[in-house]
Motif scaffolding. Sequence first.
Motif, PDB file in Angstrom:
ATOM      1  N   LEU A 187       7.650  -5.438  -6.093  1.00 44.54           N
ATOM      2  CA  LEU A 187       7.445  -5.481  -4.643  1.00 44.54           C
ATOM      3  C   LEU A 187       6.824  -6.809  -4.212  1.00 44.54           C
ATOM      4  CD1 LEU A 187       7.754  -3.673  -2.108  1.00 44.54           C
ATOM      5  CD2 LEU A 187       5.307  -3.293  -2.269  1.00 44.54           C
ATOM      6  N   GLU A 188       5.959  -7.374  -5.045  1.00 40.85           N
ATOM      7  CA  GLU A 188       5.408  -8.681  -4.709  1.00 40.85           C
ATOM      8  C   GLU A 188       6.516  -9.731  -4.620  1.00 40.85           C
ATOM      9  OE1 GLU A 188       2.164 -10.119  -6.933  1.00 40.85           O
ATOM     10  OE2 GLU A 188       0.878  -8.384  -6.577  1.00 40.85           O
ATOM     11  N   GLY A 189       7.512  -9.626  -5.505  1.00 41.51           N
ATOM     12  CA  GLY A 189       8.657 -10.527  -5.403  1.00 41.51           C
ATOM     13  C   GLY A 189       9.392 -10.361  -4.090  1.00 41.51           C
ATOM     14  N   GLN A 197      11.147 -12.893  -9.641  1.00 43.35           N
ATOM     15  CA  GLN A 197       9.977 -12.043  -9.837  1.00 43.35           C
ATOM     16  C   GLN A 197      10.296 -10.584  -9.525  1.00 43.35           C
ATOM     17  OE1 GLN A 197       6.680 -12.922  -7.248  1.00 43.35           O
ATOM     18  NE2 GLN A 197       5.195 -11.855  -8.534  1.00 43.35           N
ATOM     19  N   SER A 198      11.045 -10.358  -8.471  1.00 42.43           N
ATOM     20  CA  SER A 198      11.430  -8.992  -8.129  1.00 42.43           C
ATOM     21  C   SER A 198      12.308  -8.378  -9.218  1.00 42.43           C
ATOM     22  CB  SER A 198      12.158  -8.989  -6.778  1.00 42.43           C
ATOM     23  OG  SER A 198      12.409  -7.677  -6.343  1.00 42.43           O
ATOM     24  N   PHE A 199      13.231  -9.171  -9.759  1.00 42.87           N
ATOM     25  CA  PHE A 199      14.064  -8.687 -10.866  1.00 42.87           C
ATOM     26  C   PHE A 199      13.218  -8.386 -12.093  1.00 42.87           C
ATOM     27  CE2 PHE A 199      16.291  -9.826 -14.799  1.00 42.87           C
ATOM     28  CZ  PHE A 199      17.296  -8.870 -14.802  1.00 42.87           C
ATOM     29  N   LEU A 200      12.238  -9.228 -12.356  1.00 36.53           N
ATOM     30  CA  LEU A 200      11.352  -9.016 -13.496  1.00 36.53           C
ATOM     31  C   LEU A 200      10.615  -7.687 -13.386  1.00 36.53           C
ATOM     32  CD1 LEU A 200      10.353 -10.618 -16.052  1.00 36.53           C
ATOM     33  CD2 LEU A 200       8.426 -11.366 -14.652  1.00 36.53           C
ATOM     34  N   GLY A 201      10.248  -7.315 -12.172  1.00 33.21           N
ATOM     35  CA  GLY A 201       9.525  -6.062 -11.985  1.00 33.21           C
ATOM     36  C   GLY A 201      10.410  -4.846 -11.978  1.00 33.21           C
ATOM     37  N   TYR A 202      11.445  -4.850 -11.149  1.00 40.61           N
ATOM     38  CA  TYR A 202      12.264  -3.651 -10.971  1.00 40.61           C
ATOM     39  C   TYR A 202      13.223  -3.403 -12.131  1.00 40.61           C
ATOM     40  CZ  TYR A 202      10.577  -3.134  -6.197  1.00 40.61           C
ATOM     41  OH  TYR A 202       9.782  -2.945  -5.097  1.00 40.61           O
ATOM     42  N   SER A 203      13.481  -4.406 -12.959  1.00 40.03           N
ATOM     43  CA  SER A 203      14.348  -4.189 -14.125  1.00 40.03           C
ATOM     44  C   SER A 203      13.597  -3.545 -15.278  1.00 40.03           C
ATOM     45  CB  SER A 203      14.941  -5.527 -14.582  1.00 40.03           C
ATOM     46  OG  SER A 203      13.923  -6.390 -15.058  1.00 40.03           O
ATOM     47  N   GLY A 204      12.276  -3.503 -15.206  1.00 37.00           N
ATOM     48  CA  GLY A 204      11.485  -2.946 -16.297  1.00 37.00           C
ATOM     49  C   GLY A 204      11.088  -3.970 -17.341  1.00 37.00           C
ATOM     50  N   LEU A 205      11.531  -5.232 -17.208  1.00 38.20           N
ATOM     51  CA  LEU A 205      11.153  -6.257 -18.177  1.00 38.20           C
ATOM     52  C   LEU A 205       9.654  -6.525 -18.158  1.00 38.20           C
ATOM     53  CD1 LEU A 205      14.068  -8.838 -17.723  1.00 38.20           C
ATOM     54  CD2 LEU A 205      13.747  -7.193 -19.581  1.00 38.20           C
ATOM     55  N   MET A 206       9.036  -6.318 -17.012  1.00 36.32           N
ATOM     56  CA  MET A 206       7.601  -6.537 -16.925  1.00 36.32           C
ATOM     57  C   MET A 206       6.842  -5.565 -17.828  1.00 36.32           C
ATOM     58  SD  MET A 206       5.034  -8.204 -15.906  1.00 36.32           S
ATOM     59  CE  MET A 206       5.894  -9.348 -14.844  1.00 36.32           C
ATOM     60  N   SER A 207       7.356  -4.353 -18.015  1.00 36.78           N
ATOM     61  CA  SER A 207       6.706  -3.393 -18.912  1.00 36.78           C
ATOM     62  C   SER A 207       6.672  -3.923 -20.336  1.00 36.78           C
ATOM     63  CB  SER A 207       7.435  -2.047 -18.855  1.00 36.78           C
ATOM     64  OG  SER A 207       7.390  -1.506 -17.547  1.00 36.78           O
ATOM     65  N   SER A 240       0.818  -1.220   0.000  1.00 34.90           N
ATOM     66  CA  SER A 240       0.000   0.000   0.000  1.00 34.90           C
ATOM     67  C   SER A 240       0.848   1.264   0.000  1.00 34.90           C
ATOM     68  CB  SER A 240      -0.934   0.004   1.216  1.00 34.90           C
ATOM     69  OG  SER A 240      -0.190   0.079   2.424  1.00 34.90           O
ATOM     70  N   TYR A 241       2.110   1.164   0.383  1.00 34.77           N
ATOM     71  CA  TYR A 241       3.000   2.323   0.379  1.00 34.77           C
ATOM     72  C   TYR A 241       3.968   2.324  -0.807  1.00 34.77           C
ATOM     73  CZ  TYR A 241       1.676   4.081   4.990  1.00 34.77           C
ATOM     74  OH  TYR A 241       0.987   4.620   6.044  1.00 34.77           O
ATOM     75  N   PHE A 242       4.494   1.160  -1.152  1.00 29.58           N
ATOM     76  CA  PHE A 242       5.590   1.115  -2.122  1.00 29.58           C
ATOM     77  C   PHE A 242       5.266   0.299  -3.369  1.00 29.58           C
ATOM     78  CE2 PHE A 242       7.446   0.954   2.257  1.00 29.58           C
ATOM     79  CZ  PHE A 242       7.754   2.301   2.338  1.00 29.58           C
ATOM     80  N   GLY A 243       4.090  -0.329  -3.438  1.00 27.85           N
ATOM     81  CA  GLY A 243       3.709  -1.085  -4.622  1.00 27.85           C
ATOM     82  C   GLY A 243       2.839  -0.250  -5.534  1.00 27.85           C
ATOM     83  N   THR A 244       1.762  -0.830  -6.015  1.00 31.17           N
ATOM     84  CA  THR A 244       0.837  -0.051  -6.849  1.00 31.17           C
ATOM     85  C   THR A 244       0.015   0.928  -6.020  1.00 31.17           C
ATOM     86  OG1 THR A 244      -0.907  -1.715  -6.617  1.00 31.17           O
ATOM     87  CG2 THR A 244       0.627  -1.968  -8.470  1.00 31.17           C
ATOM     88  N   ARG A 245      -0.045   0.728  -4.711  1.00 34.52           N
ATOM     89  CA  ARG A 245      -0.795   1.553  -3.774  1.00 34.52           C
ATOM     90  C   ARG A 245      -2.304   1.366  -3.907  1.00 34.52           C
ATOM     91  NH1 ARG A 245       1.001   7.112  -1.846  1.00 34.52           N
ATOM     92  NH2 ARG A 245       0.476   5.964   0.045  1.00 34.52           N
TER      93      ARG A 245
END
Length: 765
Positions: free
Chosen positions: A547-549, A348-358, A293-298
């Motif tokens: 963040l879920e990762g 999963q965390s790498f997938l999100g924060y690296s921008g590959l998920m976009s 709720s603070y650091f994810g999609t909120r």
Amino acid sequence: MEGGSNSEMKDRMERQKGVNPKIEPFVPKKGYDPRELKSWAKRTGFVSTTFSGETERGGGHSRRGFDNGRDLNVSSNENVGFDLERGVDKTETVSPKIELDPILGRARNRGVEIEPIPGSNDEGLRNGRGRERGRGRGENLGRRTEMEPILRGHNEERKDARNENGNDGNSANGAVNGNGNGHIAQAAAPVTEVQRKDDGNVDEEVEMDVYPDGEDPSYGGWHQSPRMKCGLRENPGVVPLMFYGLQHYLSLAGSLIFIPLITVPTMGGSDKDTADVVSTMLLVSGLTTILHSYFGTRLPLVQGSSFVYLAPALVIMNSEEFRNLADHKFRYIMRELQGAIIVGSIFQSFLGYSGLMSLFLQLVNPVVVAPTVAAVGLAFFSYGFPQAGSCVEISLPQILLILIFTLYLGGISIFGYRVFRIYAVPVSVMIIWAYAFFLTAGGAYNFKGCSPDIPNSNILIDACQKHADTMRHCRTDVSNAMRTAAWVRIPYPLQWGIPTFRLRTSIIMVIVSVVASIDSIGSYHSAAIRINLKPPTPGIVSRGIGLEGFCSVLAGLWGTGTGATTLTENVHTINATKVANRRAVQLGAALLILFSFVGKIGAILASIPQALAAAVLCFTWALIVALGLSTLQYTQNASSRNIIIVGVSLFFGLSVPAYFQQYAPETGLILPGYLIPYAAASNGPVHTGNSQFNFAMNALLSLNMVVTLLVAFVLDNTVPGSRQERGVYVWSKAEDIMTDPSSLLDYSLPSRVARCFHWAKCVGT
């Protein structure tokens, strides 16, 4: 009259001197009076012109304007209007411009070129635009008069909706969010717009279908979003927020607390171990929800142990090497699960924060998400009722009671709350639990020569073998967790020992983390629409997945046995409770953390009879299937392309794992029937030179959701189809933040955190 004569004399003197007089705006004193308008025109020297924007076929028409006291002839090719308030010529049509609001998806009236004077009679000003000249004057005037009440009613509805939301109406975003309350503006009625034909001189009426809250048949026929009782950023007070938070988590009770009732006994854990895992799961769910709720999609989405991780966890638990363990079997398996979850969550965390998920989002659409999420629930069809059927006198009433509460009594409101729909699971569990207690106390499960205290020992007695399962699944006094659990126990990381890292289980959880990400993508989009927010940008989605990762890494460190992701049932909870408040979710998460410190609470939950828990999970898994298939509303449901893709994906998602599961016939002598489908990893048909790879491939291809995702992903991205037919997710663009920073304000990170992530533009800071 004397004042008017002096004014006219003053104007003539100014004309003679060559000075442009200042034309005062026309403010009607009462309604529409042609004589009053004529008097104003004579006093100011203004001659009325045509305002409808029509053209004449033969030649042009002229009008008289005022410029340095001389007449001007204006060609009919120019649609010339005159702004009565500013006193300047305008070369634009004054026909009302009606556009679709990009946020609400409804008509937005841009107004007419003649702007009203604040505090004046608006109706009189509209009707007093001047007398028409040329052909079609009466016809066009009549059409414009018919259109004005419709537009006026449309504007009043929007104003009422904004006032209801506490919005001042200064921005389009405010129409959605207001002060963050998430209320929904009323749907606009169909609006008639007057447009000009290309080859004619008269206007034609074009009826525009304005869909409520962005409802568009070409985009899946999304129904009107429900009105929220408590919006995203509202603050009704601590007590209401606490109540909303508790009801939010109670409606998710089936997902939050029942997974350990399945996993821990399968791992050979004791009743005390079950209570400890339940408490740990409450703690991790509270922590991860606050973090998201603070650091994810909120978004106000509860994080918890996802059913996506349950099937692969059962596959690992039932592997051949763990079947014959006797001592410390629970800790061995738990450490194996911890290591696999940590590795998969890091990916999963790498997938999100690296921008590959976009980039990955461009390939993930509702036709992929719908069968994949549905397969998550269908993966347990061989476990659900076979487990619940061991005590049908408890499980059947439980299932029927939930269905009655949700389907038949769901519309009944008590003190303004739909109690039966919101609290269907906890209320029905309490009723049936009490019913099972009376059955146990009345001796319904007492068998001669069989000890009710230790039902597992009854297997050694021939006369009690046929009653062992009944006593274990039906009695309410079987669990000794209440006697052994401490009053205060704080779960801590690595409480089960150092995690074990193996390649075979790590590969499984890496692929499962991708499935969990796709599940969360669908939840993000559906939740945003439910609470009337603009869809998040791909960067914001990447931030949530990253963040879920990280949260699943925490779940692996604490040892919950599953990863922590966005629960699919959040969408149903928001729709049932009509609460989508961030503070309420945070406060409920804080209460969840406090409850995790009380060991007796975990012990009470751990003592729920297994048949009762299985009956609740039957409903929960069925709900997941329904929520997954409901994602198809964004696509063209009648499209043969989509029907075939979804049908083929689900069929092979069930059939291919059944093929792999038939290679473990000997497991029927060791494992219960409902666990045989999860025992194919050690005996599957894949045989290569690497045993680790064999185990991983046999395990993955025996999972329904993995096969379904693979088939749907390949077909949807290779079979031709338009964006409209496929129902491609429409995410907001990063440029929207630059043009309108307030449009995505609800997804913005806290200011101090945003400065730390300023460099990471790929995560939508």
